[in-house]
Every structure is written in C-alpha cells, then in structure tokens.
Design a protein around this motif. Sequence first.
Motif, short mmCIF file in Angstrom:
data_model
loop_
_atom_site.label_atom_id
_atom_site.label_comp_id
_atom_site.label_asym_id
_atom_site.label_seq_id
_atom_site.Cartn_x
_atom_site.Cartn_y
_atom_site.Cartn_z
N LEU A 52 3.07 22.63 40.99
CA LEU A 52 4.17 21.82 41.45
C LEU A 52 4.73 20.83 40.43
N ARG A 53 5.86 20.74 40.33
CA ARG A 53 6.69 19.93 39.13
C ARG A 53 7.24 19.08 40.08
N GLY A 54 7.36 17.67 39.48
CA GLY A 54 8.36 16.77 40.28
C GLY A 54 9.62 16.95 40.78
N ARG A 55 9.85 17.05 41.90
CA ARG A 55 11.12 17.49 42.55
C ARG A 55 12.40 16.25 42.53
N THR B 286 3.30 17.52 38.91
CA THR B 286 2.51 16.35 39.83
C THR B 286 1.26 16.40 39.52
N SER C 152 -1.76 12.77 49.83
CA SER C 152 -1.66 12.32 48.48
C SER C 152 -2.35 10.99 48.25
N ASN D 75 5.88 9.02 43.32
CA ASN D 75 6.49 10.58 43.46
C ASN D 75 7.60 10.62 44.39
N ASN D 76 8.38 11.44 44.44
CA ASN D 76 9.56 11.79 45.06
C ASN D 76 9.27 12.51 46.55
N GLU E 57 10.50 14.81 48.08
CA GLU E 57 10.15 16.17 48.32
C GLU E 57 8.61 16.77 47.61
N SER E 58 8.27 16.17 46.70
CA SER E 58 7.09 16.21 45.78
C SER E 58 5.98 15.84 46.92
N THR F 87 2.81 18.74 49.21
CA THR F 87 1.51 18.60 48.94
C THR F 87 1.08 19.19 50.36
N LYS G 118 12.08 25.05 46.54
CA LYS G 118 12.96 23.66 46.09
C LYS G 118 14.06 23.57 47.10
#
Lengths: 450, 172
Positions: free
Chosen positions: A51-54, A61, A110, A208-209, A211-212, A216, A239
């Motif tokens: 997962l990459r920061g959205r 992430t 998280s 964190n955003n 969506e990110s 999770t 996404k």
Amino acid sequence: MARKLLLEHIDVPYINTLEVYRQKGGYRAVEKALKKLSPDDVVEEVKKSGLRGRGGAGFPTGMKWSFLAKPEGVPRYLVCNADESEPGTFKDRFLMTYIPHALIEGMIVSSYALGAKTSYIYVRGEMMPQIKILERAIEEAKAAGFLGKNILGSGYDLELYVQPGGGAYICGEETALLESLEGKRGNPRIKPPFPAVAGLYNCPTVVNNVESIAATVPILNMGGDEYAKIGIDRSTGTKLISASGNINNPGVFEIELGLPVEEFIYSDEYCGGITNGKRLKAVVAGGSSVPILPANLILKTAKGENRLMTYESLADGGFISGTMLGSGGFIAFDEDQCIVRNTWNFTRFYHHESCGQCSPCREGTGWMEKVLHRLEYGHGKMSDIDLLVDVSKKIEGNTICPLGDAAAWPVASAIRHFRDEFEWHVTNSDEAQIRNYGLAHYADPLTLAG
Amino acid sequence: MLSVKKNEPVEFQDSLIKEFDAIVQRYPEGRQKSALLPILHLVQAQYGWLSVGAMDKVAVYLKIEPIEVYEVATFYTMFFLQPQGKYVLEVCRTGPCCLVGAEKIMAHIEKRLGVKENEVTPDGLFSWRGIECVAACGMGPVLQIGPDYTYYENLTEESVDRLIETLKNKEN
C-alpha cells in the motif's frame, strides 16, 4: 466489473450505520488485529500489501509506519488527514459521508499497530456534515466496545476524536496540519525532524490520508499478500479516483490500479466519455498540482504504450511527457476549454492558499497570477510566457513545503504542452477579452495590466 | 479588517461554555490551545462572525494571549471578521467548478441579490463570495451555506433562484 474493496457495499442501504456495516463484515479487521495479531504483525501485513499513501505522495504506508520512534513513556499519535482540499479531489468526502465506519475501523486497526492511545481525524472545517457523521459513527463504535477502554477485552485502549480545520489548503501538508491541530496558524514546519520523531505535541506521530487508513481494513481481512496481487508492479490494490470536468459520469470510482486511462475515460463503467460528444483536449490526472497532459500523452506514453492508471505509468516520461497519479483527482477538459484561463484559475488558488512563510511561494504565486490574469484578459506580452516559466522555476524546490512545487508545475506544464495557446492570447487580445465573461469578481484587469 | 478599537465585551452563555469544556477534554493536559479552532467555529455559529470582544473572551477561556486567537482567526478563511448576511452563499470558484459554469452562477447571484461580493443585502439576509475548492468537484457548480455548511450541488441559475426564494420565505 472491477473488484471493489472500499466501495464494495456502497449501494447497501444504511451502510453508514454500525449495524448494517457489521452485517456486511465490518469490524472483522479490528477483531482479527486485536485478538490474533501483535502490533508488529499488523505493520508487517501493511508492508506486504505494498500500500502506498493515497493522499498524493505515494510513499509506502508500511514503511512510513516503521519509521515511528518508540521512546518509553512518550505517547504516540495517529492523525488522519481528512483536510481534502486539492482541486479535483473529492474521494475522502465521499468515503466519510457514505461509509464512515470504514475510516473508524481503519483508525482503530492503524492506531493499534502504531501503539497510539489517542488518535485524531483532522477534517477540513467546511465538511461539517461529515464531521457530524463521523462523530455519530464514533459514538456507535464506542457503545459497541470498539473504542474506549480495554477494547474487545484485549487490554488495548483508544480514544478517537474529530478535529475541524478552518479552511486552509495548506493544512493538507502534514506538518501544517499538526500546527493547526495544536491551535496555531497552519504554517508547515521545517523537516527534519519528521513527524515520526517529533510530531503532534512534539511526540512521535504518523499522519495518513483517509483512503490509506480505510485501506488497512481490506488488507487485514484478506492478508497483505493477497492485496498485493491486485494491481500492477509497485502499484498494488485499488484506488479511489474522483473524476470531474467535461465527462458524462462525474463521480468517485474505485479502480484496480493498472486500468488503461483510455478505458477509464471512455468506458460507461467509469467516466462515460466526453460531454456532448466533444474531443478530449487535456487531462489533469492527480489533482490540480500535477502536470497537465494533452490528450495524446494521457492516453499513450511518449513510447506509444497504453498509459495505465498506476503510479509508474502516469509518471512515465518524467515531467517532459508524463505526470503523476497524485491524489487521484482526475479532471478532463474538452476541446473548447481554455488552458490559459484554467491555468490562471489554478494559480489564483495557490496564491490564495499560500501560507506566506516562504518568499518564493508568497510572492511568486502572486506574480504568476498577475501575469496569467493579464494574458487571459488580453493585456499580455509575448515575453510574459517565458517570464512565467522563469518564475515557476524559481519557486519550484525553493520552499519549506511542496505547495511551491504544486503551484509551479501546472504553469510550467501548461506552457510546455500548450504554448501556442498562450501565444494566441497575446496575438488575439481583443477576441480573448470578448471570450471572457468580463466578471469583476477577482480584480480589475486594467490595474493588473502594467 | 480586524479592528481592536471597537472592543465591545461579549458574555458567553453557560451552555456554550459547557460545549467548550467538552472540547478541551479531547486534548492532553496543558494542550488546551488545540481547542481553539473548534471553539472559534462554535462562537461564529452563535454570533455569525468573530468580533474582537468574542475572540478576547476565547483567549481568556483558553488561558492564551489574545494575539494567539487573532493570528489564527485571520489565517483561516472560514472565519468572518466582519458581520455577514444571515445566509452567506459561498460559491466554489476553482477549476473543475468553473469548467461547468461556476462563474456564470456567481454573476447570476450578484445580479439576483444586487450586491457585490462580500457585501450584505439591505435586509441583512444575504451576502455571497467566491471561495476556493470545497471538494465537491464532480457535483459542480456548488455552493455552501454555514454554519452547518450544507452543500447545494449541480447548480443552475434556476436552482439558485429557488434556493434564494426558499431562504427568504423561511424568514417571513
């Protein structure tokens, strides 16, 4: 039909309520995390997922989480960045409105992974309805034992609060957001130290955003390895893309990363093509701060390959012939739209939203706005075009936070790809003035024409 | 413009102070300044704008200097430092909304209300202004009305007229 993870149950009536959300499998991720996994196990699953920061930056992430300092006796914080203000981007507002428990559940999972006992969701102040929705969802979750003391008998405690912003785009930058959460002006901090070491109240913090954090939940439910199988290469998972502009079906879509851009624009499942059967002129693919691309370059890379909705494919060619996935704010322009006017509009936005800390941004965005304004209203000179390029270069990379880059890239890319249109505004000044509505809302063009 | 010359004192009702107290509980001890933005929102919702007297009272409550409140109130665009119309029509004027007609909507509102941006109608009911992106780009043109920040989406000149009439009728 594409696979949906975040919006799978979006059409289920009352999915905003805890009862229906749980009927659809909600809060399984919390139960799994708190009863079966250690905090480190959760971090590992998120790392495995890829997962990459959205929110726009696209930083992994799990790696961001692993940077969090863990000194003894010092609280750690998780702060959700829900200050959605990037022009073209409205996915987080959608998610919070219709599936608030997806964010709440993600916050619990998280926070557990990071060892945070108090977490905040910083929501842009204009989203008062969403703030009320989230507060109601938090009350429901607390009453059901998913928040508060000794959650599900695990010994883990978590308090979750919603914090309203005050209407400042800059507070989407993580350190400005933390300043704002501390009750100050949203002026970005100089980094290092990064928030992972000295964040909220000078304590280790992850920002964190929306969506990110929501992502999770499916990651834990399906496992990081399974999540990583969705998508292509380093663009894993799904996404949310918010699509606007001259398209037939504006809205928020969940795509599997790797979808061809052409399919996203023209398929009825997504944007449904350009309005009134017109031709596509240009696209801003990832929110207003990313470089604009003309139709031919958004559909195909410079090498002639199909452009895909991935971090890598959209960036292919660098800033010469590529752009960025960013926040997923997808804005389409039809053949009748004026690129000069749009560039002026975006630049006015960045001038308005500059916090004023750094001279290149504070002054430069204002200069660019003035020059673009006089070009748009038919008072420009041919030398103004190179002046704009020069000013944008002097802003880019010379400010504390990325707002300077965000202001410079739309201008530089618009001139790179549509220079003839800027020149047209100089050589056809009367027509340019006639084409405008002649509104006096922004400033008297003559006072800016010098 | 923020003016401290007319610094008329304000007294907050007990019910409002209770709301302040609940907000302060969200933060660690000694970090009560974090409550500043939420409290300013509550004060503005109550009075319609932030007078210097009201901001001074907030400073006393939070045990911070008045300048700390002024610098925050002047930084964030949601806070009004002058009296406004009872209904402030805030129209998004940023890129995606302009692509689908936001500028025409602003021109129409100006004509319909007969006042320029940031001015108040003689009956005190309305003022309007263009604002930057409100994250509703797919539903543009869009406007919002505080203090609840209700969104009105996919605006047309006709729907704006209906909205203004509805708000007027609500007052009669």
